[in-house]
Scaffold this motif. Sequence first.
Motif, PDB file in Angstrom:
ATOM      1  N   MET A  61      42.288  37.515  29.870  1.00  0.00           N
ATOM      2  CA  MET A  61      42.956  36.662  30.849  1.00  0.00           C
ATOM      3  C   MET A  61      43.296  37.516  32.060  1.00  0.00           C
ATOM      4  N   VAL A  67      41.205  31.790  33.914  1.00  0.00           N
ATOM      5  CA  VAL A  67      41.621  31.003  32.750  1.00  0.00           C
ATOM      6  C   VAL A  67      42.595  29.890  33.140  1.00  0.00           C
ATOM      7  N   GLU A  95      48.048  36.632  31.552  1.00  0.00           N
ATOM      8  CA  GLU A  95      48.508  35.857  30.390  1.00  0.00           C
ATOM      9  C   GLU A  95      49.804  35.095  30.675  1.00  0.00           C
ATOM     10  N   VAL A  98      49.115  32.172  33.008  1.00  0.00           N
ATOM     11  CA  VAL A  98      48.422  31.080  32.309  1.00  0.00           C
ATOM     12  C   VAL A  98      49.427  30.279  31.485  1.00  0.00           C
TER      13      VAL A  98
END
Length: 137
Positions: A61, A67, A95, A98
């Motif tokens: 990611m 993503v 991450e 996201v």
Amino acid sequence: ALSPGMAEGVMRRGIPASRITVIPNSCDLELFDVPAEHGDAFRAKHEWLGKRPLIVYAGTMGFINGVEYFVKLAKRVSEWDPEIRFLVVGEGKEERQVKDTAASLGVLNKNFFMIQQIPKREMPYVLNAADDNVICY
């Protein structure tokens, strides 16, 4: 090269075979050839999944991976069919972003799920659980 076919393409451009190394990128066909029971076992471990359709992104990611688009897709698809599940398996610099995007769009742990990176030997179970007949418009 990531595959023998890629190595052949490099050789066609004039690079000698002695200077080319093939390093497969998840191309261990025997490792990924698992019976359906392995996918069923993965599904059974995750109450949110069950027999629902599953779309998987497995990988990094990072900024370049985009993503966040997968999260937006999960939001859009939830309006069409809230039973379709999206799963991200991995880690990376983006991450947190996201996860925050999924939370702000209201899909986190509803139809969009995230699990940390897992060993490569376990990835066939996840991919076996994914559907190959889900169509998104």
